[in-house]
Design a protein around this motif. Structure first.
Motif, PDB file in Angstrom:
ATOM      1  N   GLU A 237       0.797  -1.226   0.000  1.00  0.00           N
ATOM      2  CA  GLU A 237       0.000   0.000   0.000  1.00  0.00           C
ATOM      3  C   GLU A 237       0.835   1.284   0.000  1.00  0.00           C
ATOM      4  O   GLU A 237       0.333   2.345  -0.355  1.00  0.00           O
ATOM      5  CB  GLU A 237      -0.929   0.013   1.222  1.00  0.00           C
ATOM      6  CG  GLU A 237      -2.017  -1.048   1.158  1.00  0.00           C
ATOM      7  CD  GLU A 237      -2.946  -0.995   2.361  1.00  0.00           C
ATOM      8  OE1 GLU A 237      -2.667  -0.198   3.300  1.00  0.00           O
ATOM      9  OE2 GLU A 237      -3.941  -1.742   2.379  1.00  0.00           O
ATOM     10  N   TYR A 238       2.111   1.193   0.404  1.00  0.00           N
ATOM     11  CA  TYR A 238       2.940   2.392   0.517  1.00  0.00           C
ATOM     12  C   TYR A 238       4.103   2.344  -0.470  1.00  0.00           C
ATOM     13  O   TYR A 238       4.531   1.267  -0.913  1.00  0.00           O
ATOM     14  CB  TYR A 238       3.472   2.542   1.942  1.00  0.00           C
ATOM     15  CG  TYR A 238       2.402   2.935   2.943  1.00  0.00           C
ATOM     16  CD1 TYR A 238       2.159   4.270   3.240  1.00  0.00           C
ATOM     17  CD2 TYR A 238       1.625   1.959   3.584  1.00  0.00           C
ATOM     18  CE1 TYR A 238       1.178   4.640   4.158  1.00  0.00           C
ATOM     19  CE2 TYR A 238       0.647   2.318   4.502  1.00  0.00           C
ATOM     20  CZ  TYR A 238       0.430   3.659   4.782  1.00  0.00           C
ATOM     21  OH  TYR A 238      -0.547   4.013   5.690  1.00  0.00           O
ATOM     22  N   ASP A 239       4.640   3.505  -0.760  1.00  0.00           N
ATOM     23  CA  ASP A 239       5.792   3.597  -1.667  1.00  0.00           C
ATOM     24  C   ASP A 239       7.088   3.204  -0.969  1.00  0.00           C
ATOM     25  O   ASP A 239       8.060   2.841  -1.626  1.00  0.00           O
ATOM     26  CB  ASP A 239       5.910   5.024  -2.219  1.00  0.00           C
ATOM     27  CG  ASP A 239       4.699   5.411  -3.040  1.00  0.00           C
ATOM     28  OD1 ASP A 239       4.434   4.743  -4.062  1.00  0.00           O
ATOM     29  OD2 ASP A 239       3.991   6.368  -2.651  1.00  0.00           O
ATOM     30  N   ALA A 240       7.111   3.300   0.342  1.00  0.00           N
ATOM     31  CA  ALA A 240       8.264   2.861   1.136  1.00  0.00           C
ATOM     32  C   ALA A 240       7.799   2.577   2.551  1.00  0.00           C
ATOM     33  O   ALA A 240       6.816   3.161   3.028  1.00  0.00           O
ATOM     34  CB  ALA A 240       9.370   3.908   1.143  1.00  0.00           C
ATOM     35  N   VAL A 241       8.505   1.679   3.228  1.00  0.00           N
ATOM     36  CA  VAL A 241       8.210   1.313   4.615  1.00  0.00           C
ATOM     37  C   VAL A 241       9.521   1.399   5.400  1.00  0.00           C
ATOM     38  O   VAL A 241      10.550   0.869   4.963  1.00  0.00           O
ATOM     39  CB  VAL A 241       7.635  -0.110   4.722  1.00  0.00           C
ATOM     40  CG1 VAL A 241       7.424  -0.507   6.184  1.00  0.00           C
ATOM     41  CG2 VAL A 241       6.333  -0.225   3.941  1.00  0.00           C
ATOM     42  N   VAL A 242       9.483   2.076   6.540  1.00  0.00           N
ATOM     43  CA  VAL A 242      10.667   2.189   7.394  1.00  0.00           C
ATOM     44  C   VAL A 242      10.367   1.523   8.733  1.00  0.00           C
ATOM     45  O   VAL A 242       9.419   1.903   9.426  1.00  0.00           O
ATOM     46  CB  VAL A 242      11.074   3.660   7.623  1.00  0.00           C
ATOM     47  CG1 VAL A 242      12.450   3.704   8.301  1.00  0.00           C
ATOM     48  CG2 VAL A 242      11.097   4.435   6.320  1.00  0.00           C
ATOM     49  N   LEU A 243      11.158   0.535   9.077  1.00  0.00           N
ATOM     50  CA  LEU A 243      10.966  -0.213  10.317  1.00  0.00           C
ATOM     51  C   LEU A 243      11.809   0.410  11.430  1.00  0.00           C
ATOM     52  O   LEU A 243      13.033   0.436  11.349  1.00  0.00           O
ATOM     53  CB  LEU A 243      11.358  -1.672  10.117  1.00  0.00           C
ATOM     54  CG  LEU A 243      10.639  -2.408   8.973  1.00  0.00           C
ATOM     55  CD1 LEU A 243      11.130  -3.849   8.876  1.00  0.00           C
ATOM     56  CD2 LEU A 243       9.128  -2.366   9.164  1.00  0.00           C
ATOM     57  N   CYS A 244      11.142   0.913  12.443  1.00  0.00           N
ATOM     58  CA  CYS A 244      11.803   1.542  13.597  1.00  0.00           C
ATOM     59  C   CYS A 244      11.207   0.983  14.883  1.00  0.00           C
ATOM     60  O   CYS A 244      10.865   1.729  15.812  1.00  0.00           O
ATOM     61  CB  CYS A 244      11.644   3.056  13.539  1.00  0.00           C
ATOM     62  SG  CYS A 244      12.309   3.843  12.062  1.00  0.00           S
ATOM     63  N   GLY A 245      11.052  -0.322  14.922  1.00  0.00           N
ATOM     64  CA  GLY A 245      10.343  -0.966  16.029  1.00  0.00           C
ATOM     65  C   GLY A 245      11.155  -1.181  17.281  1.00  0.00           C
ATOM     66  O   GLY A 245      10.640  -1.689  18.283  1.00  0.00           O
ATOM     67  N   GLY A 246      12.443  -0.811  17.268  1.00  0.00           N
ATOM     68  CA  GLY A 246      13.254  -0.925  18.476  1.00  0.00           C
ATOM     69  C   GLY A 246      13.769  -2.335  18.730  1.00  0.00           C
ATOM     70  O   GLY A 246      13.449  -3.285  18.007  1.00  0.00           O
ATOM     71  N   ALA A 247      14.585  -2.459  19.762  1.00  0.00           N
ATOM     72  CA  ALA A 247      15.112  -3.749  20.204  1.00  0.00           C
ATOM     73  C   ALA A 247      14.399  -4.091  21.499  1.00  0.00           C
ATOM     74  O   ALA A 247      14.877  -3.769  22.587  1.00  0.00           O
ATOM     75  CB  ALA A 247      16.621  -3.662  20.410  1.00  0.00           C
ATOM     76  N   THR A 248      13.256  -4.727  21.385  1.00  0.00           N
ATOM     77  CA  THR A 248      12.368  -4.891  22.544  1.00  0.00           C
ATOM     78  C   THR A 248      12.314  -6.319  23.089  1.00  0.00           C
ATOM     79  O   THR A 248      11.549  -6.592  24.017  1.00  0.00           O
ATOM     80  CB  THR A 248      10.945  -4.452  22.166  1.00  0.00           C
ATOM     81  OG1 THR A 248      10.527  -5.160  20.990  1.00  0.00           O
ATOM     82  CG2 THR A 248      10.906  -2.954  21.879  1.00  0.00           C
ATOM     83  N   LYS A 249      13.105  -7.217  22.527  1.00  0.00           N
ATOM     84  CA  LYS A 249      13.120  -8.600  23.019  1.00  0.00           C
ATOM     85  C   LYS A 249      14.096  -8.689  24.196  1.00  0.00           C
ATOM     86  O   LYS A 249      15.303  -8.521  24.024  1.00  0.00           O
ATOM     87  CB  LYS A 249      13.556  -9.553  21.911  1.00  0.00           C
ATOM     88  CG  LYS A 249      13.566 -11.012  22.326  1.00  0.00           C
ATOM     89  CD  LYS A 249      14.041 -11.897  21.191  1.00  0.00           C
ATOM     90  CE  LYS A 249      14.104 -13.355  21.621  1.00  0.00           C
ATOM     91  NZ  LYS A 249      14.665 -14.219  20.548  1.00  0.00           N
ATOM     92  N   PRO A 250      13.599  -8.917  25.419  1.00  0.00           N
ATOM     93  CA  PRO A 250      14.498  -8.922  26.581  1.00  0.00           C
ATOM     94  C   PRO A 250      15.478 -10.088  26.531  1.00  0.00           C
ATOM     95  O   PRO A 250      15.149 -11.179  26.049  1.00  0.00           O
ATOM     96  CB  PRO A 250      13.542  -9.048  27.768  1.00  0.00           C
ATOM     97  CG  PRO A 250      12.321  -9.702  27.213  1.00  0.00           C
ATOM     98  CD  PRO A 250      12.202  -9.209  25.796  1.00  0.00           C
TER      99      PRO A 250
END
Length: 495
Positions: A237-250
């Protein structure tokens, strides 16, 4: 240059803090503020050295040297000294989208690289930075600046932490339609949930989010990509996707008894307290309380310190913080920790200050390792067993921790908080999109380019580099935005 001899004429000065015994009674920010005259004097200490390492922003021997967003520090120090606050704000915003965040929570590697610090105390950079942006909001200089025209390109940013917000802000500035997806109920990522309110007031975060929304960024909350919306749907659906989900796995801490009631990872503990405080002033009880408990925090970093401070405000009976590292020296080790590296020296963070004020001593235990948790007959934690450790080099050259026989101890505890770091991002998005990952499970995207092995998909911040500082996340979000803009338009004017 501010004044050629300012660094010789004036001593370093910091704003005072509210007394520890006072501030542990509430959840408000604990720093006080300096007067304009004091700030201008501190700005005059900047010597405008020939090579200002304060804004180099590089990794050096495993530590950060200088400012990762390359703040133009000598320039705005000089402008503050001259009383040109609005000009200083303009220079500050050229490199940093969110100085109100870094001015509060950044450990200030810039100050560790200050040339004045070679022979004395460094310039008070961090406090001047915060003062500039706070004044900008107070004076009404910071207002929405939506782009004058739109490109017609649409970009999805996954995650609304510092990397996601910085990336979205820059892409919006370039004229793209940006939508930020956040799985929590509020925008801000770890800025909202993760960093306690006494370090970063959430009204400060919301103020910037509201400004970004007024500039045209679309925010979608309570929506987890990969669960509520398939990740592939965004790519389509988008022309670009930026993943900024962090490092959240302890990072897992599987030792005997780790499944007992009362053994809890740090982030759920912190996040629940913050959310309950924001929702109801802690009246709803939707958090794990440390009240009247002996609390052990396992982990010597910032997250561990935040657990200490939060437990104190809950009203814990006692607090102890474990670290596997040895106690730092009182002065910089010029051989192993030379300037312009960030100085690794013994200090009391705000949380340790508070614990010392309430209980009489630094709450930290150094060079210590938990060997097992012990519970009562009902499965509730009652004590921790530990042993002292020493760091040695084995026959293969690896640095390892070795137990010291005869140093076993037992600590009473009804709550143990695990704050030993993170093992990279959660793997839902990489698996759904078929993204390559590195040996630490971070999304593989070359530094400086940020594009993944999947067309149209980029990654930045902790999701790409692993657990790091807020200022590095802002840097990566800004830099990723430039690469996305190039991808969409063939060139970029983003700085």
């Amino acid at each position: 240059m501010s004044t050629p001899t300012g660094f010789m004429e004036y001593n370093r000065q910091l704003p005072g803090d509210r007394s520890p015994s006072e501030r542990v009674q509430d959840w408000q920010e604990f720093h006080k503020h300096m007067s304009e005259e004091e700030l201008r004097t501190q700005g005059s200490r900047c010597m405008d050295c020939g090579t200002p390492y304060c804004h180099t922003g590089i990794d050096m021997l495993g530590g950060t040297s200088g400012c990762p967003v390359h703040n133009l520090i000598p320039e705005w120090n000089n402008l503050v000294y001259r009383g040109l606050w609005k000009d200083a704000l303009e220079r500050l915003h050229k490199t940093n989208n969110f100085p109100e965040f870094t001015g509060r929570v950044c450990p200030a590697p810039c100050e560790g690289s200050c040339t004045v610090g070679l022979i004395g105390q460094p310039v008070t950079i961090k406090n001047i930075e915060q003062a500039i942006v706070d004044r900008g909001f107070e004076e009404g200089w910071i207002v929405p600046e939506p782009p004058k025209q739109r490109t017609g390109r649409r970009v999805a940013v996954v995650g609304s932490g510092p990397a996601g917000l910085a990336c979205a802000a820059q892409l919006n500035k370039a004229g793209h339609e940006v939508t930020v997806y956040e799985r929590a109920d509020r925008i801000g990522g770890l800025l909202m949930y993760g960093i306690p309110t006494m370090k970063l007031d959430k009204q400060i975060v919301q103020r910037r989010v509201d400004l970004l929304a007024a500039e045209g960024i679309h925010f979608v909350t309570n929506t987890e990509i990969g669960k509520d919306i398939p990740a592939q749907q965004l790519v389509e659906e988008y022309d670009a996707v930026v993943l900024c989900g962090g490092a959240t796995k302890p990072r897992e801490f599987n030792i005997e008894g780790s499944d007992l009631n009362g053994v809890q990872y740090a982030m759920p503990f912190l996040n629940a307290t913050i959310k309950s405080y924001l929702d109801s002033g802690l009246e709803d009880g939707q958090y794990l309380s440390a009240e009247d408990k002996d609390v052990i925090v396992i982990g010597g970093g910032d997250t561990g310190s935040d657990c200490v401070a939060t437990s104190l405000r809950h009203g814990c009976r006692s607090i102890t913080q474990f670290g596997t590292h040895a106690m730092a020296p009182l002065e910089r080790d010029q051989v192993n920790n030379p300037w312009p590296q960030f100085p690794n020296v013994y200090t009391l963070d705000y949380a340790q200050e508070e614990a010392k004020a309430l209980f009489g001593s630094d709450p930290r235990e150094f060079s210590i390792m938990t060997t097992r948790f012990v519970g009562d007959e009902e499965g509730n934690l009652k004590e921790l067993h530990t042993i002292q450790i020493q760091r040695i080099v084995d026959e293969t050259g690896r640095k390892i921790y070795q137990p010291v026989p005869g140093t076993e101890r037992v600590f009473p505890a009804q709550l143990a908080l695990i704050a030993i770091g993170f093992d990279g991002p959660e793997q839902t998005l990489p698996e759904q999109l078929g993204l390559a990952t590195d040996r630490r499970s971070n999304v593989k995207a070359r530094y400086g380019k940020y594009n993944t092995n999947v067309d149209k998909v980029f990654a930045a911040g902790d999701m790409r580099r692993g657990q790091s500082l807020v200022v590095w996340a802002i840097h990566e979000g800004r830099e990723a935005a430039k690469e996305v803009d190039k991808y969409l338009m063939g060139a970029t004017l983003l700085a």
